[in-house]
Design a protein around this motif. Structure first.
Motif, PDB file in Angstrom:
ATOM      1  N   SER A  37       0.819  -1.206   0.000  1.00  0.00           N
ATOM      2  CA  SER A  37       0.000   0.000   0.000  1.00  0.00           C
ATOM      3  C   SER A  37       0.858   1.263   0.000  1.00  0.00           C
ATOM      4  O   SER A  37       0.416   2.314  -0.460  1.00  0.00           O
ATOM      5  CB  SER A  37      -0.951   0.000   1.199  1.00  0.00           C
ATOM      6  N   TYR A  38       2.112   1.173   0.498  1.00  0.00           N
ATOM      7  CA  TYR A  38       2.986   2.347   0.437  1.00  0.00           C
ATOM      8  C   TYR A  38       3.272   2.728  -1.014  1.00  0.00           C
ATOM      9  O   TYR A  38       3.504   3.911  -1.326  1.00  0.00           O
ATOM     10  CB  TYR A  38       4.286   2.115   1.199  1.00  0.00           C
ATOM     11  N   LEU A  39       3.258   1.735  -1.920  1.00  0.00           N
ATOM     12  CA  LEU A  39       3.483   2.035  -3.327  1.00  0.00           C
ATOM     13  C   LEU A  39       2.391   2.928  -3.886  1.00  0.00           C
ATOM     14  O   LEU A  39       2.654   3.820  -4.704  1.00  0.00           O
ATOM     15  CB  LEU A  39       3.572   0.743  -4.139  1.00  0.00           C
ATOM     16  N   GLU A  40       1.154   2.688  -3.457  1.00  0.00           N
ATOM     17  CA  GLU A  40       0.046   3.542  -3.899  1.00  0.00           C
ATOM     18  C   GLU A  40       0.280   4.974  -3.448  1.00  0.00           C
ATOM     19  O   GLU A  40       0.141   5.924  -4.221  1.00  0.00           O
ATOM     20  CB  GLU A  40      -1.272   3.005  -3.345  1.00  0.00           C
ATOM     21  N   ALA A  41       0.612   5.139  -2.167  1.00  0.00           N
ATOM     22  CA  ALA A  41       0.814   6.486  -1.626  1.00  0.00           C
ATOM     23  C   ALA A  41       2.033   7.162  -2.240  1.00  0.00           C
ATOM     24  O   ALA A  41       1.999   8.358  -2.578  1.00  0.00           O
ATOM     25  CB  ALA A  41       0.959   6.411  -0.107  1.00  0.00           C
ATOM     26  N   ALA A  42       3.125   6.413  -2.404  1.00  0.00           N
ATOM     27  CA  ALA A  42       4.355   7.016  -2.919  1.00  0.00           C
ATOM     28  C   ALA A  42       4.250   7.365  -4.398  1.00  0.00           C
ATOM     29  O   ALA A  42       4.753   8.409  -4.836  1.00  0.00           O
ATOM     30  CB  ALA A  42       5.534   6.071  -2.673  1.00  0.00           C
ATOM     31  N   THR A  43       3.602   6.511  -5.199  1.00  0.00           N
ATOM     32  CA  THR A  43       3.450   6.856  -6.621  1.00  0.00           C
ATOM     33  C   THR A  43       2.445   7.988  -6.803  1.00  0.00           C
ATOM     34  O   THR A  43       2.568   8.783  -7.748  1.00  0.00           O
ATOM     35  CB  THR A  43       3.034   5.630  -7.450  1.00  0.00           C
ATOM     36  N   GLU A  44       1.456   8.083  -5.911  1.00  0.00           N
ATOM     37  CA  GLU A  44       0.543   9.238  -5.964  1.00  0.00           C
ATOM     38  C   GLU A  44       1.310  10.528  -5.690  1.00  0.00           C
ATOM     39  O   GLU A  44       1.092  11.559  -6.345  1.00  0.00           O
ATOM     40  CB  GLU A  44      -0.571   9.060  -4.947  1.00  0.00           C
ATOM     41  N   TRP A  45       2.216  10.477  -4.722  1.00  0.00           N
ATOM     42  CA  TRP A  45       3.085  11.621  -4.425  1.00  0.00           C
ATOM     43  C   TRP A  45       3.923  11.977  -5.643  1.00  0.00           C
ATOM     44  O   TRP A  45       4.046  13.153  -6.014  1.00  0.00           O
ATOM     45  CB  TRP A  45       3.972  11.257  -3.238  1.00  0.00           C
ATOM     46  N   ALA A  46       4.482  10.969  -6.298  1.00  0.00           N
ATOM     47  CA  ALA A  46       5.280  11.212  -7.507  1.00  0.00           C
ATOM     48  C   ALA A  46       4.437  11.881  -8.592  1.00  0.00           C
ATOM     49  O   ALA A  46       4.906  12.790  -9.286  1.00  0.00           O
ATOM     50  CB  ALA A  46       5.861   9.901  -8.017  1.00  0.00           C
ATOM     51  N   ALA A  47       3.176  11.446  -8.727  1.00  0.00           N
ATOM     52  CA  ALA A  47       2.304  12.015  -9.758  1.00  0.00           C
ATOM     53  C   ALA A  47       1.922  13.452  -9.441  1.00  0.00           C
ATOM     54  O   ALA A  47       1.711  14.267 -10.351  1.00  0.00           O
ATOM     55  CB  ALA A  47       1.050  11.156  -9.906  1.00  0.00           C
ATOM     56  N   GLU A  48       1.830  13.780  -8.165  1.00  0.00           N
ATOM     57  CA  GLU A  48       1.570  15.169  -7.786  1.00  0.00           C
ATOM     58  C   GLU A  48       2.743  16.070  -8.166  1.00  0.00           C
ATOM     59  O   GLU A  48       2.553  17.217  -8.591  1.00  0.00           O
ATOM     60  CB  GLU A  48       1.336  15.267  -6.275  1.00  0.00           C
ATOM     61  N   LEU A  49       3.961  15.539  -8.013  1.00  0.00           N
ATOM     62  CA  LEU A  49       5.163  16.336  -8.262  1.00  0.00           C
ATOM     63  C   LEU A  49       5.581  16.346  -9.724  1.00  0.00           C
ATOM     64  O   LEU A  49       6.204  17.303 -10.182  1.00  0.00           O
ATOM     65  CB  LEU A  49       6.316  15.779  -7.408  1.00  0.00           C
TER      66      LEU A  49
END
Length: 284
Positions: A37-49
């Protein structure tokens, strides 16, 4: 994990000794399946940036969990998985094919302890549990900075505590000592396993603007998968801790890895927990 490595290092990842790439790939796949589930949160962060990233590199791709997560998060992007292990890159391509993403994923087999691959540029780079495996990570960070396109982003992920499986207390008369898991983790840390610096200063020295984020994760799993992951991870700990942990703690580990009533397969109290920290480094 990684990791992680995971969770995975630049090619070989956790517990190098006595661990084949195929065995490590299984551990990495279980980590992604249970703690992913950390992958979901971390890739969402990447997509924001980096919302418009069209070219993405997964640096130290391992068995491909990050590659697949990035391909899912960025459906219009092309993804390159970089690792020094041909076995890991084959695993990554198989994982991408299974998800219908094979046409969007390329691979580069390279050892970053030698040099950054020529002409390997990107809008977004992802390095999960890989930088700390390098002999000179700051040199590689400079090379990554140079290879990022203007405005590009590097996401660094590290496992800031090892996966844990056991409850804090044990029933009276248990052959497994209370607190053994924490002591084993401390013994590994004392021997230098999985150590990495607080990456902010190094990333800033090579020119990045940096921010941090923490990703605590409670695993989602079945008892069978939790037991498989616990056996794989604790088994590697047993090799890594030879001559380091106390005799009582090694005895507890043997009970967990045995076949008796307190083995990982026969326990009903396993809960997988993991924690990761991320650094987002932007090339301004």
């Amino acid at each position: 994990m990684s990791e992680h490595s995971h969770h995975h290092g630049q090619a070989s990842g956790h517990f190098h000794t006595h661990t084949t790439d195929a065995e490590l790939a299984e551990t990495l796949n279980l980590d992604a399946l249970i703690l992913g589930s950390y992958l979901e949160a971390a890739t969402e962060w990447a997509a924001e940036l980096a919302p418009d990233a069209a070219i993405i590199m997964d640096v130290g791709a391992g068995s491909g969990a990050g590659t697949v997560a990035l391909a899912r998060r960025f459906p219009q992007a092309s993804i390159t998985a970089l690792d020094r292990s041909a076995v890991m890159l084959a695993q990554t391509l198989a994982a991408a094919q299974e998800q219908g993403m094979a046409g969007r994923v390329d691979t580069i087999e390279a050892d970053l302890n030698n040099a950054w691959p020529a002409s390997a540029s990107a809008d977004l780079m992802w390095a999960s549990s890989s930088l700390h495996e390098l002999a000179d990570p700051e040199r590689t960070m400079k090379e990554m900075f140079a290879a990022l396109n203007p405005g590009g982003v590097l996401i660094v992920i590290e496992m800031d505590s090892l996966p844990s499986f056991l409850p804090e207390s044990m029933p009276e008369g248990s052959a497994v000592d209370p607190g053994v898991e924490g002591r084993l983790h401390a013994a590994l840390a004392g021997s230098g396993w999985n150590q990495y610096p607080e990456w902010t200063a190094g990333l800033e020295r090579v020119g990045f603007a940096v921010e941090r984020r923490h990703f605590p994760t409670l695993g989602s799993s079945t008892p069978e998968l939790s037991a498989r992951y616990a056996r794989a991870f604790l088994g590697r700990m047993a090799f890594a801790l030879e001559g380091t942990a106390s005799s009582a703690d090694r005895a507890s580990l043997e009970v967990l890895l045995g076949t008796g009533p307190e083995s990982v397969e026969r326990r009903g109290d396993l809960v997988v927990r993991g924690h990761r920290t991320g650094w987002a480094a932007r090339k301004l």
